[in-house]
Design a protein around this motif. Sequence first.
Motif, mmCIF file in Angstrom:
data_model
loop_
_atom_site.group_PDB
_atom_site.id
_atom_site.type_symbol
_atom_site.label_atom_id
_atom_site.label_comp_id
_atom_site.label_asym_id
_atom_site.label_seq_id
_atom_site.Cartn_x
_atom_site.Cartn_y
_atom_site.Cartn_z
ATOM 1 N N LEU A 73 -2.844 -5.444 19.244
ATOM 2 C CA LEU A 73 -2.639 -5.928 17.889
ATOM 3 C C LEU A 73 -2.546 -7.452 17.904
ATOM 4 O O LEU A 73 -1.814 -8.036 18.699
ATOM 5 N N ALA B 92 3.722 -3.500 5.736
ATOM 6 C CA ALA B 92 4.777 -3.275 6.727
ATOM 7 C C ALA B 92 5.801 -2.239 6.266
ATOM 8 O O ALA B 92 6.372 -1.516 7.083
ATOM 9 N N GLY C 215 2.171 -1.711 8.709
ATOM 10 C CA GLY C 215 2.116 -3.023 9.347
ATOM 11 C C GLY C 215 0.883 -3.263 10.196
ATOM 12 O O GLY C 215 0.798 -4.284 10.882
ATOM 13 N N LYS C 216 -0.081 -2.339 10.130
ATOM 14 C CA LYS C 216 -1.282 -2.485 10.955
ATOM 15 C C LYS C 216 -2.545 -2.376 10.097
ATOM 16 O O LYS C 216 -2.574 -1.645 9.114
ATOM 17 N N GLU D 134 -2.100 -7.519 12.431
ATOM 18 C CA GLU D 134 -0.841 -7.254 11.742
ATOM 19 C C GLU D 134 -1.009 -7.441 10.235
ATOM 20 O O GLU D 134 -1.696 -8.357 9.786
ATOM 21 N N ALA E 139 1.499 -8.206 7.258
ATOM 22 C CA ALA E 139 2.907 -8.583 7.073
ATOM 23 C C ALA E 139 3.104 -9.274 5.732
ATOM 24 O O ALA E 139 2.216 -9.958 5.229
#
Length: 239
Positions: free
Chosen positions: A3, A26, A166-167, A192, A194
Motif C-alpha cells: 500500500l 477510512a 482506507g484502501k 491509501e 484517507a
Amino acid sequence: MELQALKQELSTNSYPGRGIVIGRSADGAYAVTAYFIMGRSENSRNRIFVEDGQGIRTQAFDPAKLSDPSLIIYAPVRVLGNKTIVTNGDQTDTIYDGMDHQMTFEQSLRSREFEPDAPNYTPRISGILHIESGRFNYAMSILKSDHGSPDSCLRYTFAYENPAAGKGRLIHTYMHDGNPLPSFEGEPKPVEIAGDIDAFTQMIWESLDEDNKVSLFVRYIRIADGGYETRIVNKHTGA
C-alpha cells in the motif's frame, strides 16, 4: 504490491497524464472516486470540469482557444442507476450504453481501443463503482497499445469485491513524462484513502504538478443509501 501513500505517488510524478482513483473511505462508510486531468499543450490545458446532471463533462475554458475538441471534450463521469462510471474519454458513453443494454463493463469496452494519438497511443482507462444493498465493489480497465505498436490492443480488467476501508487503487495513462509518453504498466496501484472529502480533494490537488494539472473531480458515495457529495477543482477559475 504494498500500500502506497497517494500523495507520494502523485507528487513524485510530474506527468501521470489522466488518472482514476477508486476505493473505500477510512471509516468504511463511503465509496470514493477521483478523476484528474493534466495537460502539456495549450489545447489540453484549456479545459475545466462542469457538472452535468449526476455526472460531469469537460468544457473549453476559453472557446476561442479550442483548436481540436477530439479526445479532450467528453463526459468523464456518468451515473446509471446504482453504477457510477468514470473514464478518461468518450468511452464513458460506450460503457453507459452497453450496460444499459445488459452488457458487462468488460463487454461494453470490446468495441473500443486506445486513443488514436500517435505516437503516444494514449491508453483508455475506465472505472465503475457498483453500490447495492449496502455493499460496494468496483472494477478498473485499461486498453493500451502493445508497447507502442498500434497493431495490437492489450485489454486488462481488474475487479475488486468488498474493498477494505482506507484502501483503493490508482491507475493513470502514463508512467511518467516523455516523448513519446510511455503507457501505464502493471495493475492499478494500491493506495491509501484517507480523510473526508475536502481533505482528500485538497491532498490530491496539491500533490499534482503545478504546471501540468488542469482539473480534478472527487465524489464520496454513501454505501448505505447511495447519496453522494462532489467536489470539482479547476485550475482555470475565471478569477
